[in-house]
Write a protein that holds these residues in place. Structure first.
Motif, short mmCIF file in Angstrom:
data_model
loop_
_atom_site.label_atom_id
_atom_site.label_comp_id
_atom_site.label_asym_id
_atom_site.label_seq_id
_atom_site.Cartn_x
_atom_site.Cartn_y
_atom_site.Cartn_z
N GLY A 328 0.51 -0.92 0.01
CA GLY A 328 -0.42 0.13 -0.22
C GLY A 328 0.95 1.71 -0.02
N ASP A 329 2.01 0.92 0.62
CA ASP A 329 2.61 2.60 0.84
C ASP A 329 3.43 2.65 -0.83
OD1 ASP A 329 2.14 2.80 3.48
OD2 ASP A 329 3.79 1.51 3.83
N LEU A 330 3.88 1.49 -0.77
CA LEU A 330 4.37 2.00 -2.78
C LEU A 330 3.31 2.58 -3.51
CD1 LEU A 330 6.75 1.38 -4.06
CD2 LEU A 330 6.72 -1.36 -4.39
N ALA A 331 2.16 1.35 -3.22
CA ALA A 331 1.42 2.43 -4.23
C ALA A 331 1.06 3.68 -5.24
CB ALA A 331 0.19 1.04 -4.19
N ALA A 332 0.02 4.02 -3.52
CA ALA A 332 0.52 5.26 -2.97
C ALA A 332 1.76 5.81 -3.22
CB ALA A 332 0.49 5.59 -1.64
N TRP A 333 2.79 6.36 -3.39
CA TRP A 333 4.03 6.92 -3.51
C TRP A 333 3.81 7.05 -5.09
CZ3 TRP A 333 8.93 5.14 -5.60
CH2 TRP A 333 9.58 5.94 -5.74
N LEU A 334 4.15 5.70 -5.69
CA LEU A 334 4.33 6.02 -7.39
C LEU A 334 3.30 5.98 -7.82
CD1 LEU A 334 4.65 1.63 -7.82
CD2 LEU A 334 6.81 3.61 -8.33
N ALA A 335 1.63 7.05 -7.03
CA ALA A 335 0.64 7.23 -7.57
C ALA A 335 1.02 8.79 -7.11
CB ALA A 335 -0.49 6.76 -6.77
N GLU A 336 2.20 9.27 -6.27
CA GLU A 336 2.53 11.13 -6.49
C GLU A 336 2.23 11.41 -8.06
OE1 GLU A 336 5.02 11.30 -3.13
OE2 GLU A 336 4.26 10.27 -1.49
N PRO A 337 2.25 12.68 -7.56
CA PRO A 337 2.61 13.54 -9.36
C PRO A 337 3.72 13.82 -9.01
CG PRO A 337 0.61 14.56 -7.55
CD PRO A 337 1.17 13.36 -7.04
N THR A 338 4.85 13.40 -8.58
CA THR A 338 6.00 13.59 -8.78
C THR A 338 6.76 11.99 -9.06
OG1 THR A 338 6.38 13.33 -6.17
CG2 THR A 338 6.86 15.38 -6.63
N GLN A 339 5.49 11.39 -8.87
CA GLN A 339 6.04 9.61 -9.60
C GLN A 339 5.53 9.46 -10.49
OE1 GLN A 339 9.02 8.66 -7.93
NE2 GLN A 339 9.20 10.54 -6.43
N PHE A 340 4.60 8.59 -11.16
CA PHE A 340 3.61 8.43 -11.65
C PHE A 340 2.69 9.01 -12.20
CE2 PHE A 340 6.88 4.57 -12.03
CZ PHE A 340 6.94 4.33 -12.81
N GLY A 341 1.83 9.16 -10.97
CA GLY A 341 0.83 10.35 -10.40
C GLY A 341 0.23 9.35 -11.09
N LEU A 342 -0.14 7.99 -11.14
CA LEU A 342 -0.83 7.03 -10.78
C LEU A 342 -0.64 6.17 -10.66
CD1 LEU A 342 -1.85 6.13 -14.95
CD2 LEU A 342 0.01 7.05 -14.09
N PRO A 343 -1.83 5.02 -10.36
CA PRO A 343 -1.51 3.67 -9.40
C PRO A 343 -1.17 3.03 -10.25
CG PRO A 343 -3.60 4.13 -8.92
CD PRO A 343 -3.01 5.48 -9.64
N PRO A 344 -0.25 1.45 -9.98
CA PRO A 344 0.56 0.70 -11.20
C PRO A 344 -0.90 -0.53 -11.46
CG PRO A 344 1.16 0.17 -9.24
CD PRO A 344 0.57 1.40 -9.30
N GLN A 345 -1.45 -0.72 -12.56
CA GLN A 345 -2.13 -2.05 -12.46
C GLN A 345 -2.23 -2.95 -12.11
OE1 GLN A 345 -1.11 -0.19 -14.74
NE2 GLN A 345 -2.94 1.63 -15.24
N SER A 346 -0.91 -3.25 -11.94
CA SER A 346 -0.49 -4.22 -11.04
C SER A 346 0.44 -4.52 -9.92
CB SER A 346 -0.40 -6.14 -12.19
OG SER A 346 0.38 -6.86 -11.23
#
Length: 516
Positions: A328-346
């Motif tokens: 969960g922590d990683l998915a939220a981090w990846l979704a931040e605008p400074t990273q990918f801006g959206l969560p991964p599909q998998s």
């Protein structure tokens, strides 16, 4: 700093463009490192105020003005709030209005008022923000930051005037975030936005309606993916602040507007609306938080809200494990605008171990997590770290064993005063001589075409990192005084380069030291 030195800096500010390059560099060095007392700060503000009327700064002067104002900010930060005289505060207000279109200068003036944090300064801060707010989001962040960091008995002086900033999209979220923070920390007697609760509810309803239309017909609101993401991000940030404010104010009649936000598909919005409803005692909010705990991108927030309500055990047990929380922590981090801006599909755990990690006093659970994005441009995947923080590299780590992937992240993320790097172009003469000696030994070992990239210093060791050829292959060579590592280049879309190879080298040493 002597007052005469300050006079010199201000005097030369008006003629800086005519000075030679070395003197300009010397001036900037002095300005940025000026140790001002309260008296000098007020003298500086008086001088700049006069200059802003007679000789306003040109675009070329902007960096010089900012250097002086940053020194003034540091001077005030060393003291308790309330150092500026009312006359100086008034001059700053007038100067801000004259220079409102010079964002990087005007934001430093707002920052000074926020650092001073006395009643007069806060009244002026609120007046300027409500009347003529910054245009750029970064300027807003710089201006508001000290209000979250300082402690003052006069924060109530910001209101109700600061709430007029809700009319301006660039500052509305910051105004509400500050209001929520002050109420939660008990720094004001009641929630500052309570008198505007009806306005907040209507604003939430309007934003929810708009975001619903964006979800249905995104092409009608933006002509590019980047513009759409920016629009959604700004709307979500304001909705989050509104939900928090409405819950903090405690008026239960606003639940209808929160239900409207709850119907949106955006998971962050649904989680925040559910949390607000739960704090207002609505069982639907609790039910939704329990359901949202199953969604990795909002799991950490949903669990935190349930824990705050004393209802953590209501979440499914499989969502509360260390592994589930790490994902969960990683998915939220990846979704931040400074990273990918959206969560991964998998997203799934690739490897897990418990080990000592730099910066932690006891062993921690470390997870390597494989994530995947399925985008219009193609598939993108990687292996990230979760557990001791979250981190991801763009290089393809799939061919490394798990122990080495952990080492890459340990070498990448560990910071210490005795771990530094210097680019080859910046080496001192002594270091250049040392490199020539190392080069001679490496050539004996069969390396050729040696091109130094950087010198790493690692707890007293000198690490030389260079591009090189060995036999018929080119690659990266790392020599640490005792051994030489050779990493030949491997073809691929995202191959490891000198940066990742040196992170691996450092990380192996760190993890061996922490886990003997």
């Amino acid at each position: 700093m002597m007052h005469s030195t300050l006079e010199d800096l201000v005097r030369e500010l008006t003629t800086l463009s005519s000075l030679d390059e070395s003197r300009r560099a010397e001036w900037h060095h002095c300005a940025l490192r000026a140790h001002l007392g309260t008296f000098e700060v007020e003298q500086l503000l008086d001088s700049l105020s006069s200059l802003s009327q007679s000789q306003p700064p040109t675009a070329a002067d902007e960096a010089a003005w900012i250097a002086l104002l940053e020194s003034a900010c540091r001077a005030l930060e060393r003291h308790e709030p309330g150092r500026l005289r009312p006359q100086s505060v008034a001059r700053m207000g007038a100067m801000y209005r004259r220079l409102a279109d010079r964002g990087r200068i005007s934001r430093q003036l707002l920052r000074l008022l926020a650092i001073d944090a006395a009643r007069d300064s806060l009244v002026m801060f609120a007046e300027l923000l409500a009347d003529s707010p910054p245009v750029e989001a970064q300027d807003v962040l710089v201006a508001f930051a000290p209000l979250f960091q300082r402690r003052s008995s006069d924060y109530a002086a910001l209101f109700p005037r600061l709430l007029d900033g809700l009319e301006h999209p660039t500052v509305a979220t910051a105004v509400l975030d500050l209001s929520n923070f002050l109420a939660r920390a008990g720094l004001v007697p009641r929630h500052p936005a309570a008198p505007r609760v009806r306005q907040l509810a209507e604003l939430l309803g309007g934003l929810s309606t708009r975001l619903a239309r964006v979800e249905e017909h995104p092409d009608q609101f933006a002509d590019s993916r980047q513009a759409l993401e920016s629009l959604v991000s700004e709307s979500v940030a304001l909705i989050v602040a509104l939900c928090d404010a409405l819950a903090g104010i405690g008026e239960k009649w606003v639940t209808g507007k929160l239900y409207q936000a709850l119907e949106l598909s955006h998971r962050r919005v649904r989680t925040e609306a559910a949390a607000a409803l739960a704090r207002l005692g609505d069982p639907k909010g609790i039910e939704t938080l329990v359901a949202m705990a199953a969604e990795p991108v909002v799991r950490s927030r949903a669990l935190a809200y349930l824990d705050e309500l004393g209802l953590l055990e209501r979440a499914p047990e499989q969502c509360r494990t260390s592994e589930a929380r790490a994902i969960g922590d990683l998915a939220a981090w990846l979704a931040e605008p400074t990273q990918f801006g959206l969560p991964p599909q998998s997203i799934e755990v690739f490897d897990h171990c418990r080990q000592h990690w730099p910066g932690y006093s006891a062993p921690v659970d470390c997870y390597l997590v494989r994530y995947e994005y399925r985008l219009p441009a193609g598939q993108l995947w990687g292996i990230a770290l979760a557990g001791p923080g979250t981190s991801a590299v763009l290089a393809d780590l799939a061919d490394l064993p798990p122990a080495d992937i952990y080492a890459v992240y340990a070498g990448r993320d560990t910071e210490h005063a005795e771990i530094t790097e210097t680019a080859a172009a910046d080496l001192a003469e002594r270091e250049r001589v040392s490199w020539e000696q190392v080069r001679s030994r490496l050539e004996v070992e069969g390396f050729s075409d040696l091109e130094l990239i950087k010198l790493g210093r690692f707890f007293g060791e000198e690490h030389w990192i260079a591009n090189a050829r060995h036999g018929e292959r080119r690659g990266v060579m790392i020599h640490d005084g005792r051994q030489t590592e050779w990493h030949p280049h491997v073809p691929g879309k995202r191959p490891l380069g000198s940066t990742e190879f040196y992170q691996l080298h450092k990380g192996r040493k760190l993890l061996r030291a922490f886990n003997p």
